[in-house]
Design an enzyme around this catalytic site. Structure first.
Site, PDB file in Angstrom:
ATOM      1  N   GLY A   1      37.843  53.141 -95.015  1.00 45.55           N
ATOM      2  CA  GLY A   1      39.456  52.794 -95.096  1.00 45.55           C
ATOM      3  C   GLY A   1      40.501  53.815 -95.781  1.00 45.55           C
ATOM      4  O   GLY A   1      41.555  53.595 -95.368  1.00 45.55           O
TER       5      GLY A   1
ATOM      6  N   GLU B   1      31.899  53.824 -96.263  1.00 47.26           N
ATOM      7  CA  GLU B   1      31.782  53.781 -94.865  1.00 47.26           C
ATOM      8  C   GLU B   1      32.948  54.268 -94.445  1.00 47.26           C
ATOM      9  O   GLU B   1      33.700  53.744 -93.591  1.00 47.26           O
ATOM     10  CB  GLU B   1      31.511  52.174 -94.466  1.00 47.26           C
ATOM     11  CG  GLU B   1      30.372  51.591 -95.072  1.00 47.26           C
ATOM     12  CD  GLU B   1      30.328  49.763 -94.553  1.00 47.26           C
ATOM     13  OE1 GLU B   1      31.621  49.600 -94.109  1.00 47.26           O
ATOM     14  OE2 GLU B   1      29.353  49.361 -94.502  1.00 47.26           O
TER      15      GLU B   1
ATOM     16  N   ARG C   1      37.516  57.017 -90.167  1.00 49.93           N
ATOM     17  CA  ARG C   1      38.732  57.608 -90.134  1.00 49.93           C
ATOM     18  C   ARG C   1      39.013  59.248 -90.689  1.00 49.93           C
ATOM     19  O   ARG C   1      39.054  60.358 -90.346  1.00 49.93           O
ATOM     20  CB  ARG C   1      39.917  57.013 -90.153  1.00 49.93           C
ATOM     21  CG  ARG C   1      41.240  57.576 -89.776  1.00 49.93           C
ATOM     22  CD  ARG C   1      42.537  56.523 -90.296  1.00 49.93           C
ATOM     23  NE  ARG C   1      42.438  55.280 -89.828  1.00 49.93           N
ATOM     24  CZ  ARG C   1      42.838  54.803 -88.977  1.00 49.93           C
ATOM     25  NH1 ARG C   1      43.528  55.423 -87.975  1.00 49.93           N
ATOM     26  NH2 ARG C   1      42.581  53.517 -88.713  1.00 49.93           N
TER      27      ARG C   1
ATOM     28  N   CYS D   1      51.539  53.511 -65.615  1.00 50.15           N
ATOM     29  CA  CYS D   1      52.872  52.416 -64.802  1.00 50.15           C
ATOM     30  C   CYS D   1      53.196  51.354 -66.050  1.00 50.15           C
ATOM     31  O   CYS D   1      52.803  50.142 -65.603  1.00 50.15           O
ATOM     32  CB  CYS D   1      52.293  52.027 -63.712  1.00 50.15           C
ATOM     33  SG  CYS D   1      51.845  53.247 -62.441  1.00 50.15           S
TER      34      CYS D   1
HETATM   35  C1  LIG Z   1      36.129  50.032 -89.321  1.00 50.01           C
HETATM   36  C2  LIG Z   1      35.339  49.841 -90.487  1.00 50.01           C
HETATM   37  C3  LIG Z   1      35.071  50.851 -91.300  1.00 50.01           C
HETATM   38  C4  LIG Z   1      35.620  52.461 -91.198  1.00 50.01           C
HETATM   39  O1  LIG Z   1      37.109  52.254 -91.434  1.00 50.01           O
HETATM   40  P1  LIG Z   1      38.024  53.784 -91.479  1.00 50.01           P
HETATM   41  O2  LIG Z   1      39.345  53.295 -91.817  1.00 50.01           O
HETATM   42  O3  LIG Z   1      37.831  54.305 -90.283  1.00 50.01           O
HETATM   43  O4  LIG Z   1      37.412  54.303 -92.662  1.00 50.01           O
HETATM   44  C5  LIG Z   1      34.263  50.730 -92.365  1.00 50.01           C
HETATM   45  N1  LIG Z   1      33.563  49.444 -92.531  1.00 50.01           N
HETATM   46  C6  LIG Z   1      33.757  48.687 -91.881  1.00 50.01           C
HETATM   47  C7  LIG Z   1      33.330  47.283 -91.929  1.00 50.01           C
HETATM   48  C8  LIG Z   1      34.797  48.697 -90.692  1.00 50.01           C
HETATM   49  O5  LIG Z   1      34.810  47.547 -89.871  1.00 50.01           O
END
Ligand SMILES: *Cc1c(COP(=O)(O)O)cnc(C)c1O
Length: 421
Positions: free
Chosen positions: A239, A275, A278, A346
């Protein structure tokens, strides 16, 4: 920081001129930089140095086999959210014990796939999922390692479509019910509780919501341990946001994020998983497109590109901003002009930017969308029967097509006509 810079008046991807790739593969296309992917992964890895940890790349951000292989070889684990992603991770050479399985709707078939192929842990999101996981594991004569995703009821202060940590969102188990749900999990012989999972949203540009959530995780760890659960791993989700508009946004650095994690959770002696998706892939990719027409409208000029919302949906879906720059470096002091930048699809939603000030460009010129590496190619479609655009990976002065553009025949031949027609 990324490796897409102007050199000698032209935009480069590492040591390859972007125009050279365009000449080889045609437009539009995605191009990724190996050095940028690795740099971002390493920033996270180093931010947690000294703590037992694993950086699990959230591969839904960009899941091409070559990208996964690049990160896996650097030591990344993977966060997967479907059976397809699980198989993609395995195919790229990621061992099962470095794959975590997230997602609110894992089917029994997906669960079986992961138990057969090996899995580090399931991040369980609900009691009904727990029941299916327990039954499947027992049927197979194995025990499934689990964390339970708790919903800490924290406002991530991000776009509503990517906020996941408020109680009204579909994700996880309310933290108020955590003790009860952990007790239930502990009673299921097919499950082994190993920790806690949390993920509050995407594109967060402030550490405060993370810190609030992680403080709640710290408290919950102590409570669950007192209840007799062996909590030894904390999965903190992804995130962390990226600067889409370079001039006026400075999201926290991975090093600050790591320091905050140590501060809020370091005393617990748990293994830490994060995790990020982005932040690893976002600024490691460009979408490159050609200007088809410059059309003068009433009070505004339209840049009509050969790339469209089906190739990069973020502006249409999330009102997202992308820097759009000419591939030929504008001369110093050139006066910027205002364009509405659109694709050929379109619908009016096929608009990348309105009244965007940028250096003047003409038909036939190439433009690059910055920060398009995450949630770009993976969210593309063939709407308007536009072929999925190719992906290219650059490594120093080399580049390779890592997914080619399908032919129109391939697209048409995926359909079948019933015999009554
Ligand atoms: C989407 C997601 C992420 C990654 O989020 P980013 O904003 O791309 O870092 C990590 N863990 C879970 C469970 C997600 O759904």
């Amino acid at each position: 920081m990324d490796h897409f810079l102007y050199k000698d008046g032209a935009l480069f991807a590492e040591d390859v001129p972007v125009s050279e790739i365009a000449a080889a593969v045609g437009t539009p296309f995605y191009v990724y930089s190996t050095a940028t992917l690795l740099r971002h992964f390493t920033l996270f890895d180093e931010a947690l140095e000294g703590v037992d940890h694993l950086v699990c790349y959230a591969m839904k951000a960009a899941s091409n086999q070559a990208i996964l292989r690049t990160l896996a070889q650097a030591g990344a684990g993977m966060d997967v959210v479907s059976g397809g992603e699980y198989l993609r991770a395995k195919a790229a050479g990621v061992p099962g014990d470095r794959i975590v399985f997230s997602g609110v709707g894992k089917t029994a078939a997906e669960i079986r796939l992961a138990l057969e192929g090996g899995i580090r842990q399931f991040n369980v999101e609900s009691e009904p999922e727990m029941v299916v996981l327990d039954a499947t594991a027992r049927e197979m004569g194995v025990v499934a390692p689990v964390t339970i995703r708790i919903n800490p009821d924290v406002d991530a202060k991000t776009h509503a479509k990517i906020a996941t940590g408020k109680s009204e969102n579909k994700f996880g188990i309310p933290i108020s019910r955590a003790r009860e749900v952990y007790r239930l999990a502990a009673s299921m012989p097919g499950l082994e509780i190993i920790g806690i999972d949390v993920h509050i949203g995407s594109q967060l540009t402030d550490l405060a919501p993370f810190e609030l959530a992680y403080q709640k995780v710290a408290e919950l760890t102590e409570t669950l341990r007192a209840d007799g659960h062996n909590i030894r791993r904390l999965d903190l989700g992804g995130g962390l946001g990226i600067p889409y508009a370079r001039d006026n946004q400075a999201p926290p650095l991975p090093s600050d994020y790591g320091a905050m994690i140590r501060k809020t959770l370091g005393h617990l002696g748990c293994e830490i998983e994060i995790e990020p998706g982005r932040l690893i892939a976002g600024n490691a990719g460009l979408m490159v497109s050609e200007v088809i027409y410059v059309k003068s409208g009433e009070g505004r000029d339209f840049l009509i590109l050969d790339g469209a919302m089906n190739d990069l949906i973020r502006p249409a879906m999330y009102e997202a901003y992308h820097d759009i720059v000419p591939v030929v470096e504008p001369g110093a002091g050139v006066e910027k002009v205002k364009f509405d930048i659109v694709g050929p699809v379109c619908e009016t939603g096929d608009t990348f930017a309105r009244e965007r000030l940028m250096p003047p460009v003409s038909a036939g010129d190439l433009v690059a969308f910055r920060s398009a590496g995450a949630y770009g190619a993976v969210m593309s479609s063939e709407y308007n029967s536009r072929p999925l655009i190719p992906e290219v990976l650059v490594h120093n002065d080399q580049f390779a097509v890592i997914r080619r553009r399908p032919t129109f025949d391939e697209m048409i031949n995926r359909d079948t006509i019933p015999e009554w027609l």
